[in-house]
Design a protein around this motif. Structure first.
Motif, PDB file in Angstrom:
ATOM      1  N   ALA A 196      92.518  13.128  87.905  1.00  0.00           N
ATOM      2  CA  ALA A 196      92.414  11.952  87.039  1.00  0.00           C
ATOM      3  C   ALA A 196      93.063  12.251  85.692  1.00  0.00           C
ATOM      4  CB  ALA A 196      90.955  11.560  86.840  1.00  0.00           C
ATOM      5  N   VAL A 197      93.819  11.274  85.169  1.00  0.00           N
ATOM      6  CA  VAL A 197      94.458  11.416  83.861  1.00  0.00           C
ATOM      7  C   VAL A 197      94.190  10.155  83.049  1.00  0.00           C
ATOM      8  CG1 VAL A 197      96.287  12.951  84.685  1.00  0.00           C
ATOM      9  CG2 VAL A 197      96.659  10.477  84.699  1.00  0.00           C
ATOM     10  N   THR A 198      94.186  10.303  81.745  1.00  0.00           N
ATOM     11  CA  THR A 198      94.084   9.167  80.838  1.00  0.00           C
ATOM     12  C   THR A 198      95.495   8.749  80.433  1.00  0.00           C
ATOM     13  OG1 THR A 198      94.029  10.532  78.852  1.00  0.00           O
ATOM     14  CG2 THR A 198      91.919  10.117  79.963  1.00  0.00           C
ATOM     15  N   PRO A 199      95.648   7.578  79.815  1.00  0.00           N
ATOM     16  CA  PRO A 199      96.976   7.209  79.310  1.00  0.00           C
ATOM     17  C   PRO A 199      97.572   8.257  78.380  1.00  0.00           C
ATOM     18  CG  PRO A 199      95.560   5.286  79.325  1.00  0.00           C
ATOM     19  CD  PRO A 199      94.690   6.462  79.687  1.00  0.00           C
ATOM     20  N   ALA A 200      96.723   8.870  77.536  1.00  0.00           N
ATOM     21  CA  ALA A 200      97.225   9.895  76.610  1.00  0.00           C
ATOM     22  C   ALA A 200      97.678  11.147  77.355  1.00  0.00           C
ATOM     23  CB  ALA A 200      96.147  10.252  75.596  1.00  0.00           C
ATOM     24  N   ASP A 201      97.011  11.451  78.487  1.00  0.00           N
ATOM     25  CA  ASP A 201      97.429  12.606  79.287  1.00  0.00           C
ATOM     26  C   ASP A 201      98.754  12.342  79.990  1.00  0.00           C
ATOM     27  OD1 ASP A 201      95.042  13.965  78.698  1.00  0.00           O
ATOM     28  OD2 ASP A 201      94.009  13.029  80.398  1.00  0.00           O
ATOM     29  N   LEU A 202      98.953  11.108  80.440  1.00  0.00           N
ATOM     30  CA  LEU A 202     100.112  10.780  81.261  1.00  0.00           C
ATOM     31  C   LEU A 202     101.376  10.587  80.431  1.00  0.00           C
ATOM     32  CD1 LEU A 202     101.184  10.042  84.117  1.00  0.00           C
ATOM     33  CD2 LEU A 202     100.607   7.648  83.578  1.00  0.00           C
ATOM     34  N   SER A 203     101.251   9.928  79.288  1.00  0.00           N
ATOM     35  CA  SER A 203     102.431   9.519  78.519  1.00  0.00           C
ATOM     36  C   SER A 203     102.305   9.937  77.066  1.00  0.00           C
ATOM     37  CB  SER A 203     102.630   7.996  78.596  1.00  0.00           C
ATOM     38  OG  SER A 203     102.779   7.578  79.932  1.00  0.00           O
ATOM     39  N   SER A 204     103.436  10.255  76.468  1.00  0.00           N
ATOM     40  CA  SER A 204     103.468  10.630  75.061  1.00  0.00           C
ATOM     41  C   SER A 204     103.248   9.408  74.177  1.00  0.00           C
ATOM     42  CB  SER A 204     104.820  11.272  74.727  1.00  0.00           C
ATOM     43  OG  SER A 204     104.955  11.448  73.333  1.00  0.00           O
ATOM     44  N   ALA A 205     102.613   9.646  73.050  1.00  0.00           N
ATOM     45  CA  ALA A 205     102.429   8.559  72.077  1.00  0.00           C
ATOM     46  C   ALA A 205     103.692   8.303  71.271  1.00  0.00           C
ATOM     47  CB  ALA A 205     101.269   8.897  71.140  1.00  0.00           C
ATOM     48  N   TYR A 206     104.634   9.231  71.323  1.00  0.00           N
ATOM     49  CA  TYR A 206     105.867   9.087  70.543  1.00  0.00           C
ATOM     50  C   TYR A 206     106.881   8.250  71.309  1.00  0.00           C
ATOM     51  CZ  TYR A 206     110.241  10.264  68.207  1.00  0.00           C
ATOM     52  OH  TYR A 206     111.457  10.191  67.575  1.00  0.00           O
ATOM     53  N   ASN A 207     107.351   7.202  70.666  1.00  0.00           N
ATOM     54  CA  ASN A 207     108.348   6.318  71.262  1.00  0.00           C
ATOM     55  C   ASN A 207     109.609   6.396  70.406  1.00  0.00           C
ATOM     56  OD1 ASN A 207     109.962   4.033  72.014  1.00  0.00           O
ATOM     57  ND2 ASN A 207     108.152   3.025  72.842  1.00  0.00           N
ATOM     58  N   ASN A 208     110.606   7.125  70.891  1.00  0.00           N
ATOM     59  CA  ASN A 208     111.820   7.319  70.114  1.00  0.00           C
ATOM     60  C   ASN A 208     112.606   6.025  69.945  1.00  0.00           C
ATOM     61  OD1 ASN A 208     113.866   9.200  68.866  1.00  0.00           O
ATOM     62  ND2 ASN A 208     115.102   8.341  70.512  1.00  0.00           N
TER      63      ASN A 208
END
Length: 354
Positions: free
Chosen positions: A93-105
């Motif tokens: 199980a993963v959370t959104p923060a685990d799956l994807s970076s918060a940084y959007n270039n």
């Protein structure tokens, strides 16, 4: 659009080609991406799920709402998503923060990806969060602080009436030409109405494309091409209009060279920074992001021109733009020199990515 239609668009953009409602049929040898459509997912979550394997994405309450699994695990993953069954063996199980970076270039910001339950009661909050997610984090002060609230309403109206982002961009092009014509004739206040209308629509078209997942490469080139080209023509028309209004500059050629040439040089400086450091100049350090609010680009310059026109001295407004253009060029020159020095210690990284 329905949640299922939105998900289908997100999946296609993530490279998924076989998209269908779950019917209980497992395709042997194929990886399965299973997604509940009673939630709204940030596009980055769908893209990262499409590249993941043996993971279950959990919502804020810890309940899995999506999974990327092999065919052998698909049926037990469906039972987990639909009936609350335990995690299948080998699936984490993963959370959104685990799956994807918060940084959007691309959007020059740091913001946690959203995963929201979709009900009639949460719809308004979902729309606001989706709209906020479509906004660039580092931009000018008008776009950042003035346009968001009205742009949300207009974007919602356009989406509800099936108006495309390109249609909005075409209208903004008409306003570009109307503003230039008005400035040329010395009708500064009328021209400013058209100019500010164009800058507002320039905010709307991009947000509309992102929230409806209808952005295209051609539309992106069309929109950014207009943005890139038109400001020097506005400055030229304004300087010509000063003569028509009886307020000619003592050396209009020099002022035009400063504002138009300075605009071109500033954009070249931005391109040079990317070429040298693989990073946008406005997202390197907190100061660089702050200075983007006020640097001599179209909207901050329009504020100076508007102040001059409202005071009855459009000539002073243009002179203020010239002075601020030179000052901004000097600031960007210092930024480049500082970056060259900093690079000796290693590769530059955006403060937003840390």
């Amino acid at each position: 659009m329905t949640s299922a239609e939105r998900l289908a668009r997100s999946l296609r953009r993530a490279g998924v080609t076989d998209i269908r409602p779950w019917t209980g049929t497992v395709v042997p040898g194929r990886r399965h991406l299973l997604v509940r459509d009673d939630h709204v997912y940030d596009a980055v979550l769908i893209a990262d799920l499409a590249g993941a394997r043996n993971v279950a994405l959990a919502s804020g309450d810890g309940r899995p709402v999506a999974a990327a699994v092999d065919a052998e695990t698909a049926e037990s993953a469906v039972a987990m998503l639909m009936q609350g069954a335990p995690l299948p063996a080998g699936v984490r199980a993963v959370t959104p923060a685990d799956l994807s970076s918060a940084y959007n270039n691309a959007l020059r910001k740091r913001e946690a990806p959203y995963l929201l339950p979709l009900t009639p009661e949460t719809l308004t909050d979902v729309e606001r969060r989706m709209f906020a997610g479509s906004y660039k984090g580092v931009t000018d002060l008008v776009t950042k602080h003035v346009w968001p609230a009205p742009a949300l309403r207009v974007t919602r109206w356009c989406a509800g009436h099936g108006i495309t982002p390109n249609a909005v961009t075409w209208l903004s092009l008409v306003l570009v030409l109307l503003a230039m014509l008005a400035f040329w004739q010395g009708w500064f206040l009328s021209g400013l109405v058209a100019a500010w209308g164009m800058t507002f629509l320039d905010t709307v078209d991009g947000k509309l494309a992102r929230v409806t997942l209808t952005s295209t490469k051609l539309g992106n080139v069309f929109d950014h091409g207009i943005d890139l080209i038109h400001p020097p023509f506005w400055y030229w028309a304004w300087i010509v209009g000063l003569g028509a209004a009886g307020l000619p500059l003592s050396d209009p050629g020099l002022v035009l060279a400063v504002v138009a040439g300075g605009y071109v040089l500033q954009r070249l400086q931005e391109g040079l920074f990317i070429a040298l450091f693989k990073l946008e100049i406005h997202i390197w350090r907190p100061f660089d992001s702050w200075f983007r609010l006020i640097t001599a680009r179209r909207n901050p310059n329009l504020l100076l021109l508007s102040a001059g026109a409202l005071a009855g001295r459009p000539d002073l407004g243009m002179l203020a733009v010239a002075v601020w253009t030179v000052a901004s060029l000097l600031v960007h020159t210092v930024q480049i020199l500082q970056a060259l020095r900093a690079r000796r210690k290693g590769r530059l990284q955006s403060w937003l990515a840390r």
